[in-house]
Scaffold this motif. Structure first.
Motif, PDB file in Angstrom:
ATOM      1  N   LYS A  31       0.800  -1.217   0.000  1.00 42.46           N
ATOM      2  CA  LYS A  31       0.000   0.000   0.000  1.00 42.46           C
ATOM      3  C   LYS A  31       0.838   1.275   0.000  1.00 42.46           C
ATOM      4  CE  LYS A  31      -3.965   1.832   2.500  1.00 42.46           C
ATOM      5  NZ  LYS A  31      -3.404   2.362   3.763  1.00 42.46           N
ATOM      6  N   SER A  32       1.884   1.313   0.820  1.00 37.34           N
ATOM      7  CA  SER A  32       2.636   2.568   0.919  1.00 37.34           C
ATOM      8  C   SER A  32       3.705   2.729  -0.157  1.00 37.34           C
ATOM      9  CB  SER A  32       3.228   2.739   2.325  1.00 37.34           C
ATOM     10  OG  SER A  32       3.625   1.532   2.880  1.00 37.34           O
ATOM     11  N   LEU A  33       3.838   1.751  -1.056  1.00 34.14           N
ATOM     12  CA  LEU A  33       4.793   1.917  -2.158  1.00 34.14           C
ATOM     13  C   LEU A  33       4.166   2.788  -3.248  1.00 34.14           C
ATOM     14  CD1 LEU A  33       6.244  -1.666  -2.717  1.00 34.14           C
ATOM     15  CD2 LEU A  33       7.251   0.224  -1.449  1.00 34.14           C
ATOM     16  N   SER A  34       4.942   3.730  -3.768  1.00 33.43           N
ATOM     17  CA  SER A  34       4.483   4.559  -4.882  1.00 33.43           C
ATOM     18  C   SER A  34       4.750   3.809  -6.185  1.00 33.43           C
ATOM     19  CB  SER A  34       5.236   5.892  -4.873  1.00 33.43           C
ATOM     20  OG  SER A  34       5.213   6.471  -6.157  1.00 33.43           O
ATOM     21  N   LEU A  35       3.661   3.525  -6.938  1.00 34.44           N
ATOM     22  CA  LEU A  35       3.839   2.820  -8.216  1.00 34.44           C
ATOM     23  C   LEU A  35       4.670   3.670  -9.174  1.00 34.44           C
ATOM     24  CD1 LEU A  35       3.242   0.388 -10.033  1.00 34.44           C
ATOM     25  CD2 LEU A  35       1.107   1.488 -10.711  1.00 34.44           C
TER      26      LEU A  35
ATOM     27  N   TRP B  17      12.552   9.145  -6.917  1.00 28.40           N
ATOM     28  CA  TRP B  17      12.054   8.933  -5.547  1.00 28.40           C
ATOM     29  C   TRP B  17      11.225  10.082  -5.022  1.00 28.40           C
ATOM     30  CZ3 TRP B  17      11.516   4.201  -4.662  1.00 28.40           C
ATOM     31  CH2 TRP B  17      12.388   3.306  -5.266  1.00 28.40           C
ATOM     32  N   ILE B  18      11.105  11.152  -5.813  1.00 21.98           N
ATOM     33  CA  ILE B  18      10.305  12.290  -5.361  1.00 21.98           C
ATOM     34  C   ILE B  18       8.823  11.890  -5.162  1.00 21.98           C
ATOM     35  CG2 ILE B  18       9.524  14.639  -5.943  1.00 21.98           C
ATOM     36  CD1 ILE B  18      12.306  15.042  -7.289  1.00 21.98           C
ATOM     37  N   PRO B  19       8.202  11.120  -6.111  1.00 22.59           N
ATOM     38  CA  PRO B  19       6.796  10.718  -5.871  1.00 22.59           C
ATOM     39  C   PRO B  19       6.639   9.851  -4.617  1.00 22.59           C
ATOM     40  CG  PRO B  19       7.457  10.172  -8.133  1.00 22.59           C
ATOM     41  CD  PRO B  19       8.678  10.693  -7.449  1.00 22.59           C
ATOM     42  N   GLN B  20       7.650   9.010  -4.323  1.00 29.64           N
ATOM     43  CA  GLN B  20       7.556   8.169  -3.116  1.00 29.64           C
ATOM     44  C   GLN B  20       7.655   9.030  -1.855  1.00 29.64           C
ATOM     45  OE1 GLN B  20       7.511   4.261  -2.697  1.00 29.64           O
ATOM     46  NE2 GLN B  20       6.553   5.417  -1.038  1.00 29.64           N
ATOM     47  N   ALA B  21       8.573   9.993  -1.866  1.00 24.54           N
ATOM     48  CA  ALA B  21       8.728  10.890  -0.708  1.00 24.54           C
ATOM     49  C   ALA B  21       7.430  11.664  -0.480  1.00 24.54           C
ATOM     50  CB  ALA B  21       9.902  11.842  -0.937  1.00 24.54           C
ATOM     51  N   VAL B  24       4.574   9.262   1.001  1.00 25.49           N
ATOM     52  CA  VAL B  24       4.636   8.890   2.425  1.00 25.49           C
ATOM     53  C   VAL B  24       4.327  10.067   3.339  1.00 25.49           C
ATOM     54  CG1 VAL B  24       6.090   6.836   2.291  1.00 25.49           C
ATOM     55  CG2 VAL B  24       7.185   9.078   2.448  1.00 25.49           C
ATOM     56  N   TRP B  25       4.693  11.308   2.919  1.00 27.40           N
ATOM     57  CA  TRP B  25       4.392  12.456   3.773  1.00 27.40           C
ATOM     58  C   TRP B  25       2.938  12.884   3.670  1.00 27.40           C
ATOM     59  CZ3 TRP B  25       6.947  14.259   7.868  1.00 27.40           C
ATOM     60  CH2 TRP B  25       8.247  13.794   8.038  1.00 27.40           C
ATOM     61  N   VAL B  26       2.292  12.636   2.515  1.00 23.53           N
ATOM     62  CA  VAL B  26       0.875  12.987   2.365  1.00 23.53           C
ATOM     63  C   VAL B  26       0.000  11.956   3.082  1.00 23.53           C
ATOM     64  CG1 VAL B  26      -1.021  13.177   0.709  1.00 23.53           C
ATOM     65  CG2 VAL B  26       1.149  14.322   0.237  1.00 23.53           C
ATOM     66  N   ILE B  72      16.274  10.836   2.402  1.00 19.94           N
ATOM     67  CA  ILE B  72      16.213  11.281   3.803  1.00 19.94           C
ATOM     68  C   ILE B  72      14.742  11.522   4.177  1.00 19.94           C
ATOM     69  CG2 ILE B  72      16.729  13.210   5.376  1.00 19.94           C
ATOM     70  CD1 ILE B  72      19.503  13.389   4.055  1.00 19.94           C
ATOM     71  N   ALA B  73      13.978  12.137   3.257  1.00 21.15           N
ATOM     72  CA  ALA B  73      12.559  12.387   3.525  1.00 21.15           C
ATOM     73  C   ALA B  73      11.802  11.071   3.708  1.00 21.15           C
ATOM     74  CB  ALA B  73      11.945  13.207   2.386  1.00 21.15           C
ATOM     75  N   ILE B  74      12.130  10.060   2.896  1.00 24.95           N
ATOM     76  CA  ILE B  74      11.439   8.761   2.980  1.00 24.95           C
ATOM     77  C   ILE B  74      11.804   8.034   4.282  1.00 24.95           C
ATOM     78  CG2 ILE B  74      11.278   6.455   1.938  1.00 24.95           C
ATOM     79  CD1 ILE B  74      11.627   7.890  -0.823  1.00 24.95           C
ATOM     80  N   VAL B  75      13.102   7.986   4.599  1.00 32.28           N
ATOM     81  CA  VAL B  75      13.544   7.285   5.812  1.00 32.28           C
ATOM     82  C   VAL B  75      13.006   8.003   7.056  1.00 32.28           C
ATOM     83  CG1 VAL B  75      15.573   6.682   7.207  1.00 32.28           C
ATOM     84  CG2 VAL B  75      15.565   6.198   4.747  1.00 32.28           C
ATOM     85  N   ALA B  76      12.993   9.348   7.031  1.00 25.44           N
ATOM     86  CA  ALA B  76      12.457  10.116   8.167  1.00 25.44           C
ATOM     87  C   ALA B  76      10.982   9.785   8.373  1.00 25.44           C
ATOM     88  CB  ALA B  76      12.645  11.611   7.929  1.00 25.44           C
ATOM     89  N   ALA B  77      10.209   9.703   7.265  1.00 17.60           N
ATOM     90  CA  ALA B  77       8.791   9.368   7.358  1.00 17.60           C
ATOM     91  C   ALA B  77       8.621   7.960   7.916  1.00 17.60           C
ATOM     92  CB  ALA B  77       8.127   9.471   5.986  1.00 17.60           C
ATOM     93  N   LYS B  78       9.455   7.037   7.452  1.00 18.44           N
ATOM     94  CA  LYS B  78       9.378   5.640   7.921  1.00 18.44           C
ATOM     95  C   LYS B  78       9.621   5.580   9.435  1.00 18.44           C
ATOM     96  CE  LYS B  78       9.402   1.122   7.756  1.00 18.44           C
ATOM     97  NZ  LYS B  78       8.147   0.393   7.536  1.00 18.44           N
TER      98      LYS B  78
END
Lengths: 82, 82
Positions: A31-35, B17-21, B24-26, B72-78
């Motif tokens: 779910k949390s993976l961005s496609l 990785w910008i869409p993934q970051a 996760v923050w949204v 860093i944004a992704i790991v911080a959110a995790k």
């Protein structure tokens, strides 16, 4: 010295997505993976692989073959278990 | 031709990785992200950045600065929303 940093980066880049591929197939939760992000990164490592093949650079080829396989497993899980 | 493939790969690797970051923050949902994989990939792009700085290669530096910030944004959110 710079060369060792480069080799270490290449090695980590090769193996780093294996735990993510394993996790999505074990938990079936994506779910949390961005496609978008994962498709773009699959395109990225595929292009690096093509680039490695074009210039016949074995370190680039080997590093990216492993990443392409891990990313195909992740994107396949994302499409299957959405 | 190979050079264009390399540049395209570098560009995609920079932005992917910008869409993934963002996601996760949204959504504040990071459950299916593997902390191990994301930490290893943060280490990977950080090492590429160090390597780029050591050999003063601007394409490597620029591509990896963006990826380091996104990771860093992704790991911080995790770590924050686990």
């Amino acid at each position: 010295m710079a060369l060792y940093v480069g080799y270490l980066a290449a090695f980590l880049g090769m193996v780093c997505w294996i735990p993510q591929a394993r996790q999505v197939w074990v938990t079936k939760d994506t779910k949390s993976l961005s496609l978008t992000a994962n498709l773009l990164f699959l395109a990225t490592v595929s292009l690096w692989l093509v680039y490695g093949l074009m210039i016949t650079d074995w370190p680039i080829i080997l590093a990216n073959i492993v990443a392409v396989i891990a990313m195909i497993a992740i994107v396949a899980a994302k499409l299957k278990f959405k």
